[in-house]
Design an enzyme around this catalytic site. Structure first.
Site, PDB file in Angstrom:
ATOM      1  N   ASP A 161       2.101   0.309   4.477  1.00 20.63           N
ATOM      2  CA  ASP A 161       1.890   1.654   4.739  1.00 20.63           C
ATOM      3  C   ASP A 161       1.488   2.571   3.514  1.00 20.63           C
ATOM      4  O   ASP A 161       1.032   3.538   3.782  1.00 20.63           O
ATOM      5  CB  ASP A 161       3.141   2.376   5.338  1.00 20.63           C
ATOM      6  CG  ASP A 161       4.213   2.632   4.271  1.00 20.63           C
ATOM      7  OD1 ASP A 161       4.428   3.687   4.014  1.00 20.63           O
ATOM      8  OD2 ASP A 161       4.646   1.424   3.434  1.00 20.63           O
ATOM      9  N   THR A 217       9.353  -6.541   0.074  1.00 22.18           N
ATOM     10  CA  THR A 217       9.437  -5.153  -0.241  1.00 22.18           C
ATOM     11  C   THR A 217       9.821  -4.577  -1.717  1.00 22.18           C
ATOM     12  O   THR A 217      10.248  -5.727  -2.440  1.00 22.18           O
ATOM     13  CB  THR A 217      10.736  -4.550   0.461  1.00 22.18           C
ATOM     14  OG1 THR A 217      11.207  -3.103  -0.006  1.00 22.18           O
ATOM     15  CG2 THR A 217      11.916  -5.328   0.263  1.00 22.18           C
ATOM     16  N   SER A 218       9.517  -3.619  -2.175  1.00 19.40           N
ATOM     17  CA  SER A 218       9.780  -3.069  -3.698  1.00 19.40           C
ATOM     18  C   SER A 218      11.193  -2.687  -3.804  1.00 19.40           C
ATOM     19  O   SER A 218      11.745  -2.338  -4.910  1.00 19.40           O
ATOM     20  CB  SER A 218       8.632  -1.736  -3.840  1.00 19.40           C
ATOM     21  OG  SER A 218       7.428  -2.438  -3.921  1.00 19.40           O
ATOM     22  N   ASP A 230       6.060  -5.245   4.918  1.00 18.40           N
ATOM     23  CA  ASP A 230       6.533  -4.294   3.987  1.00 18.40           C
ATOM     24  C   ASP A 230       7.878  -3.732   4.717  1.00 18.40           C
ATOM     25  O   ASP A 230       7.820  -3.806   5.907  1.00 18.40           O
ATOM     26  CB  ASP A 230       5.588  -3.190   3.369  1.00 18.40           C
ATOM     27  CG  ASP A 230       6.346  -1.974   2.541  1.00 18.40           C
ATOM     28  OD1 ASP A 230       6.863  -2.443   1.768  1.00 18.40           O
ATOM     29  OD2 ASP A 230       6.011  -1.081   3.335  1.00 18.40           O
ATOM     30  N   LYS A 243       4.740  -4.703  -6.802  1.00 17.47           N
ATOM     31  CA  LYS A 243       3.421  -3.975  -6.214  1.00 17.47           C
ATOM     32  C   LYS A 243       3.132  -2.945  -7.129  1.00 17.47           C
ATOM     33  O   LYS A 243       3.922  -2.294  -7.509  1.00 17.47           O
ATOM     34  CB  LYS A 243       3.834  -3.518  -4.788  1.00 17.47           C
ATOM     35  CG  LYS A 243       4.305  -4.618  -3.832  1.00 17.47           C
ATOM     36  CD  LYS A 243       4.690  -4.037  -2.497  1.00 17.47           C
ATOM     37  CE  LYS A 243       5.198  -4.693  -1.265  1.00 17.47           C
ATOM     38  NZ  LYS A 243       5.678  -4.237  -0.341  1.00 17.47           N
ATOM     39  N   ASP A 268       9.663  -0.300   3.559  1.00 12.90           N
ATOM     40  CA  ASP A 268      10.149   1.278   3.556  1.00 12.90           C
ATOM     41  C   ASP A 268       8.674   1.724   4.229  1.00 12.90           C
ATOM     42  O   ASP A 268       7.731   1.636   3.422  1.00 12.90           O
ATOM     43  CB  ASP A 268      10.290   1.953   2.295  1.00 12.90           C
ATOM     44  CG  ASP A 268      11.313   1.256   1.814  1.00 12.90           C
ATOM     45  OD1 ASP A 268      12.519   1.673   2.650  1.00 12.90           O
ATOM     46  OD2 ASP A 268      11.651   0.623   0.834  1.00 12.90           O
TER      47      ASP A 268
END
Length: 217
Positions: free
Chosen positions: A162, A105-106, A4, A137, A6
């Site tokens: 995270d 990543t989103s 991931d 996600k 961020d």
């Protein structure tokens, strides 16, 4: 390896916090702490819905708000992006060992392109962005897509996350999961190994999560 971005590799959640609270102020309101936490790990579309509801302004155009956030966060990413503790060392060790690696990543592609100036464009064999999948996600699609692009069975992948949203995505996909909570606690969950930071992670740990001998550079 599936990383991931961020809050996992880079300490960007504080930058998102700046942008989101500034937008709330533009709208004459204040983002609540509960609302801010609910935004972590979500897609932009979901984030704008949560933001508007939290501000008591559900009538706001999510596309207008997203465009404002995109422009502001790009400015912040260009000047204030910093690595999370232990993240750079682990990423370098993984790459030195020749382990196929993806960023999952989103965040949207334009923002990720800026982040890659810090992360390194040669740090990943594949990059999956939030605006390049049909379901973001916590749906498993982002991680399943990354594994497919790497040509590695998802069951042989370790995902590092995270947030509860990211952990749910990786678990649903069938990856082994290493959680390093940043802004939001992650409840103890079967199949999820937790560390306080990535300074405690190494190739031996990653191999152990898959039940195999450690990779060597």
């Amino acid at each position: 390896m599936l990383f991931d971005m961020d809050g996992t590799l880079v300490d960007s959640e504080k930058l998102w916090d700046v942008a989101l609270r500034e937008l709330a102020a533009e709208y004459g309101a204040t983002l609540s702490d509960a609302g801010r936490k609910a935004l972590i790990g979500t897609s932009m579309a979901d984030a704008m819905r949560i933001l508007h509801d939290d501000l008591g302004q559900p009538y706001r155009d999510p596309q207008v708000s997203a465009a404002w956030i995109d422009a502001r966060i790009l400015e912040l990413f260009r000047t204030g992006l910093r690595w999370r503790p232990g993240a750079l060392a682990l990423l370098r060790a993984v790459r030195a060992a020749g382990i196929p690696t993806a960023l999952v990543t989103s965040s949207g592609r334009p923002l990720v392109e800026v982040a890659l100036d810090t992360l390194g464009r040669d740090s990943f064999d594949a990059v999956v962005c939030g605006d390049e999948v049909d379901a973001a996600k916590p749906h498993p699609e982002p991680y399943l897509t990354a594994a497919r692009l790497l040509g590695v069975p998802i069951a042989r992948c370790v995902a590092i996350e995270d947030s509860p949203t990211g952990v749910a995505s990786a678990l649903a996909a069938g990856a082994a999961v290493l959680a390093v909570p940043a802004e939001v606690p992650i409840a103890p969950t079967d199949g999820v190994h937790q560390l306080d930071s990535l300074t405690g992670a190494d190739l031996e740990l990653l191999a152990a999560l898959l039940g195999e001998p450690p990779a060597r550079a």
